[in-house]
Design a protein around this motif. Structure first.
Motif, PDB file in Angstrom:
ATOM      1  N   THR A 337       0.813  -1.227   0.000  1.00 39.45           N
ATOM      2  CA  THR A 337       0.000   0.000   0.000  1.00 39.45           C
ATOM      3  C   THR A 337       0.840   1.269   0.000  1.00 39.45           C
ATOM      4  OG1 THR A 337      -0.076   0.187   2.423  1.00 39.45           O
ATOM      5  CG2 THR A 337      -1.739  -1.227   1.362  1.00 39.45           C
ATOM      6  N   LYS A 338       2.135   1.146   0.340  1.00 41.91           N
ATOM      7  CA  LYS A 338       3.058   2.279   0.454  1.00 41.91           C
ATOM      8  C   LYS A 338       2.710   3.203   1.620  1.00 41.91           C
ATOM      9  CE  LYS A 338       4.983   0.499  -3.100  1.00 41.91           C
ATOM     10  NZ  LYS A 338       6.109  -0.432  -2.898  1.00 41.91           N
ATOM     11  N   GLU A 339       1.923   2.715   2.557  1.00 42.11           N
ATOM     12  CA  GLU A 339       1.710   3.471   3.789  1.00 42.11           C
ATOM     13  C   GLU A 339       3.023   3.500   4.574  1.00 42.11           C
ATOM     14  OE1 GLU A 339      -2.907   2.440   4.915  1.00 42.11           O
ATOM     15  OE2 GLU A 339      -1.372   0.907   5.158  1.00 42.11           O
ATOM     16  N   VAL A 340       3.255   4.628   5.234  1.00 40.69           N
ATOM     17  CA  VAL A 340       4.462   4.791   6.045  1.00 40.69           C
ATOM     18  C   VAL A 340       4.064   4.828   7.513  1.00 40.69           C
ATOM     19  CG1 VAL A 340       6.492   6.219   6.522  1.00 40.69           C
ATOM     20  CG2 VAL A 340       5.575   6.085   4.186  1.00 40.69           C
ATOM     21  N   PHE A 341       4.756   4.028   8.327  1.00 37.36           N
ATOM     22  CA  PHE A 341       4.498   3.979   9.763  1.00 37.36           C
ATOM     23  C   PHE A 341       5.679   4.630  10.498  1.00 37.36           C
ATOM     24  CE2 PHE A 341       2.656   0.239   7.703  1.00 37.36           C
ATOM     25  CZ  PHE A 341       1.317   0.402   8.017  1.00 37.36           C
ATOM     26  N   VAL A 342       5.369   5.542  11.384  1.00 33.80           N
ATOM     27  CA  VAL A 342       6.385   6.256  12.151  1.00 33.80           C
ATOM     28  C   VAL A 342       5.996   6.232  13.622  1.00 33.80           C
ATOM     29  CG1 VAL A 342       7.566   8.453  12.530  1.00 33.80           C
ATOM     30  CG2 VAL A 342       6.924   7.781  10.219  1.00 33.80           C
ATOM     31  N   THR A 343       6.967   6.001  14.483  1.00 36.31           N
ATOM     32  CA  THR A 343       6.689   6.019  15.924  1.00 36.31           C
ATOM     33  C   THR A 343       7.286   7.263  16.570  1.00 36.31           C
ATOM     34  OG1 THR A 343       8.688   4.779  16.546  1.00 36.31           O
ATOM     35  CG2 THR A 343       6.708   3.507  16.014  1.00 36.31           C
ATOM     36  N   ASP A 344       6.681   7.654  17.658  1.00 36.24           N
ATOM     37  CA  ASP A 344       7.124   8.804  18.444  1.00 36.24           C
ATOM     38  C   ASP A 344       7.436   8.328  19.857  1.00 36.24           C
ATOM     39  OD1 ASP A 344       7.547  11.206  19.717  1.00 36.24           O
ATOM     40  OD2 ASP A 344       5.562  12.044  19.309  1.00 36.24           O
ATOM     41  N   GLY A 352       4.504   5.731  24.004  1.00 33.78           N
ATOM     42  CA  GLY A 352       4.713   6.465  22.770  1.00 33.78           C
ATOM     43  C   GLY A 352       3.470   6.422  21.895  1.00 33.78           C
ATOM     44  N   VAL A 353       3.649   6.836  20.632  1.00 35.78           N
ATOM     45  CA  VAL A 353       2.542   6.877  19.685  1.00 35.78           C
ATOM     46  C   VAL A 353       3.009   6.321  18.345  1.00 35.78           C
ATOM     47  CG1 VAL A 353       0.864   8.332  18.475  1.00 35.78           C
ATOM     48  CG2 VAL A 353       1.554   8.911  20.804  1.00 35.78           C
ATOM     49  N   LEU A 354       2.151   5.518  17.721  1.00 35.64           N
ATOM     50  CA  LEU A 354       2.390   5.006  16.376  1.00 35.64           C
ATOM     51  C   LEU A 354       1.472   5.751  15.407  1.00 35.64           C
ATOM     52  CD1 LEU A 354       3.252   2.890  14.186  1.00 35.64           C
ATOM     53  CD2 LEU A 354       1.445   1.428  15.109  1.00 35.64           C
ATOM     54  N   TYR A 355       2.059   6.270  14.319  1.00 38.55           N
ATOM     55  CA  TYR A 355       1.303   6.974  13.289  1.00 38.55           C
ATOM     56  C   TYR A 355       1.349   6.198  11.980  1.00 38.55           C
ATOM     57  CZ  TYR A 355       1.508  11.181  16.242  1.00 38.55           C
ATOM     58  OH  TYR A 355       1.387  12.077  17.274  1.00 38.55           O
ATOM     59  N   CYS A 356       0.250   6.266  11.231  1.00 35.76           N
ATOM     60  CA  CYS A 356       0.190   5.713   9.883  1.00 35.76           C
ATOM     61  C   CYS A 356      -0.126   6.842   8.908  1.00 35.76           C
ATOM     62  CB  CYS A 356      -0.870   4.623   9.783  1.00 35.76           C
ATOM     63  SG  CYS A 356      -1.137   4.021   8.095  1.00 35.76           S
ATOM     64  N   PHE A 357       0.692   6.951   7.830  1.00 34.08           N
ATOM     65  CA  PHE A 357       0.483   7.975   6.812  1.00 34.08           C
ATOM     66  C   PHE A 357       0.222   7.311   5.466  1.00 34.08           C
ATOM     67  CE2 PHE A 357       3.131   9.837  10.085  1.00 34.08           C
ATOM     68  CZ  PHE A 357       2.497  11.046  10.321  1.00 34.08           C
ATOM     69  N   TRP A 365      -4.234   7.225  10.754  1.00 34.08           N
ATOM     70  CA  TRP A 365      -4.631   6.865  12.115  1.00 34.08           C
ATOM     71  C   TRP A 365      -3.410   6.907  13.019  1.00 34.08           C
ATOM     72  CZ3 TRP A 365      -1.968   2.512  13.659  1.00 34.08           C
ATOM     73  CH2 TRP A 365      -1.553   1.607  12.675  1.00 34.08           C
ATOM     74  N   SER A 366      -3.673   6.854  14.317  1.00 29.64           N
ATOM     75  CA  SER A 366      -2.593   6.772  15.307  1.00 29.64           C
ATOM     76  C   SER A 366      -3.106   5.982  16.501  1.00 29.64           C
ATOM     77  CB  SER A 366      -2.127   8.160  15.746  1.00 29.64           C
ATOM     78  OG  SER A 366      -3.171   8.854  16.409  1.00 29.64           O
ATOM     79  N   VAL A 367      -2.164   5.463  17.295  1.00 30.52           N
ATOM     80  CA  VAL A 367      -2.528   4.678  18.463  1.00 30.52           C
ATOM     81  C   VAL A 367      -1.400   4.757  19.489  1.00 30.52           C
ATOM     82  CG1 VAL A 367      -1.537   2.512  17.586  1.00 30.52           C
ATOM     83  CG2 VAL A 367      -3.455   2.427  19.197  1.00 30.52           C
ATOM     84  N   VAL A 368      -1.752   4.675  20.757  1.00 28.65           N
ATOM     85  CA  VAL A 368      -0.770   4.689  21.836  1.00 28.65           C
ATOM     86  C   VAL A 368      -0.085   3.329  21.918  1.00 28.65           C
ATOM     87  CG1 VAL A 368      -0.443   4.919  24.331  1.00 28.65           C
ATOM     88  CG2 VAL A 368      -2.026   6.438  23.127  1.00 28.65           C
ATOM     89  N   THR A 369       1.229   3.342  22.144  1.00 30.08           N
ATOM     90  CA  THR A 369       2.040   2.123  22.194  1.00 30.08           C
ATOM     91  C   THR A 369       2.620   1.928  23.591  1.00 30.08           C
ATOM     92  OG1 THR A 369       4.099   3.273  21.621  1.00 30.08           O
ATOM     93  CG2 THR A 369       2.685   2.568  19.785  1.00 30.08           C
ATOM     94  N   GLY A 370       3.630   1.072  23.681  1.00 34.79           N
ATOM     95  CA  GLY A 370       4.413   0.953  24.906  1.00 34.79           C
ATOM     96  C   GLY A 370       5.465   2.048  24.969  1.00 34.79           C
TER      97      GLY A 370
END
Length: 381
Positions: A337-344, A352-357, A365-370
């Motif tokens: 899909t060429k979506e890019v995932f970036v964590t903060d 932290g937070v995971l982002y999908c672009f 979307w985004s979601v809270v992580t460990g």
């Protein structure tokens, strides 16, 4: 009389031990948490991915999450739930992860081990003991682990090694010495390229990429590149992209390109790059360069065409979401899909937070992580 006193004392000791045992509670397993993120999509080629959260050093808080696209559910902290017998959880500072065959390998730096899990279920198979391991890569039934050796931060630590592990028996077969504090690796045409950092001696960083011939498992050369090397990524054209972290003062982070046919540096890009991922002809990278002069991070995002070897004049985040990311810390791309995932990693001590672009650079979307989300292991059909 002495016998009776001794017997009575033993009776009291047994009674006291039983009482303490009854009062002591077994360690409680931290339960998995589930968050609905997307509609279920069982037809998607990317079934999901594991996300390894490093956790802060000395806190034993490394953890494992899983994004399941078939259900649309993000599952936090699945390791403890699936492996309750492991009372210390995943361990202290998970530094890398990768899937090879049916197994998921997680490199746990400070705990001096590589955890091996079943990639489908997430259940533990066994651990492989390696002192101060850093990164892992795979080829032809073997896993290769870079390891600092020595104690964390000790200036006179020995040269590091690359350990070869058989992925069937999960036994170490051999190891070879490389440079000081070796980091990420990549394999091209039967050669393993290892970035040496020398990170334990900031006034005397290592500057070389070690080249190992996998047929003979010997170091055939060392390529002079730059100080404090870190990432190594291979493209499909026979080149590897190596990042230098600089010295956090007057020498800045850069990307270097090595032609593996000649083993010579052929290009340099003066851009900050803490991490990158190459998909087809595009390298997606971000910089979170620390400066000891300012006491701040300098953040940047970019794209590089590896076929033409040119920096593109666009970012992979285009909607302004990058302003909300405090410390970019992990990156991955869905090759379909060429979506890019970036964590903060945010403040390094809280979730932290995971982002999908999407491919246009817009947040989906985004979601809270460990704590300190960092390393992806993609699960494709």
């Amino acid at each position: 009389m002495k016998t009776n006193i001794r017997g009575y004392a033993c009776f009291l000791l047994i009674l006291l031990t039983s009482f303490l045992g009854a009062c002591r509670k077994d360690p409680q397993v931290i339960p998995e948490e589930q968050v609905g993120v997307l509609p279920a999509d069982p037809s998607r080629q990317l079934q999901g991915f594991y996300l390894v959260n490093e956790g802060n050093m000395g806190m034993n808080k490394a953890s494992l999450d899983f994004m399941d696209f078939s259900t649309g559910i993000y599952r936090r902290n699945i390791y403890n739930q699936l492996n309750p017998a492991q009372i210390n959880g995943l361990g202290d500072v998970a530094n890398d992860a990768g899937i090879y065959g049916s197994k998921l390998y997680i490199v746990v730096n400070i705990s001096n081990k590589v955890e091996v899990l079943d990639a489908k279920s997430g259940r533990r198979i066994q651990q492989i003991n390696v002192t101060n391991p850093r990164y892992i890569t795979f080829k032809d039934g073997k896993a290769y682990v870079s390891a600092y050796l020595g104690q964390v931060g000790v200036a006179n630590a020995p040269n590091g090694v690359v350990v070869q592990i058989d992925t069937a028996s999960l036994k170490e077969e051999k190891r070879i010495e490389v440079g000081r504090q070796p980091e990420e690796m990549a394999i091209v045409s039967g050669k393993l390229y290892v970035a040496n950092s020398g990170g334990y001696t900031p006034l005397n960083y290592d500057t070389r990429v070690s080249v190992i011939d996998l047929n003979t498992f010997t170091v055939v050369k060392n390529i002079e590149v730059a100080i404090n090397l870190h990432r190594v990524k291979a493209d499909k054209y026979g080149d590897i992209y190596v990042t230098s972290r600089g010295n956090y003062l007057d020498i800045h982070s850069k990307i270097f390109v090595i032609d593996t046919k000649t083993d010579l540096v052929k290009a340099r890009f003066d851009v900050g790059a803490n991490n990158m991922v190459i998909d087809e002809d595009i390298a997606y990278f971000y910089g979170s360069e620390w400066s000891n002069n300012t006491g701040k991070f300098s953040l940047s995002y970019g794209m590089l065409n590896v076929k033409d070897e040119k920096i593109l004049d666009k970012k992979f985040i285009t909607d302004g979401t990058d302003a909300n990311i405090k410390i970019p810390y992990g990156i991955a791309v869905d090759k379909y899909t060429k979506e890019v995932f970036v964590t903060d990693a945010r403040d390094y001590v809280s979730p932290g937070v995971l982002y999908c672009f999407d491919p246009a650079g817009r947040k989906k979307w985004s979601v809270v992580t460990g704590d300190i989300p960092a390393h992806f292991a993609m699960v494709y059909k």
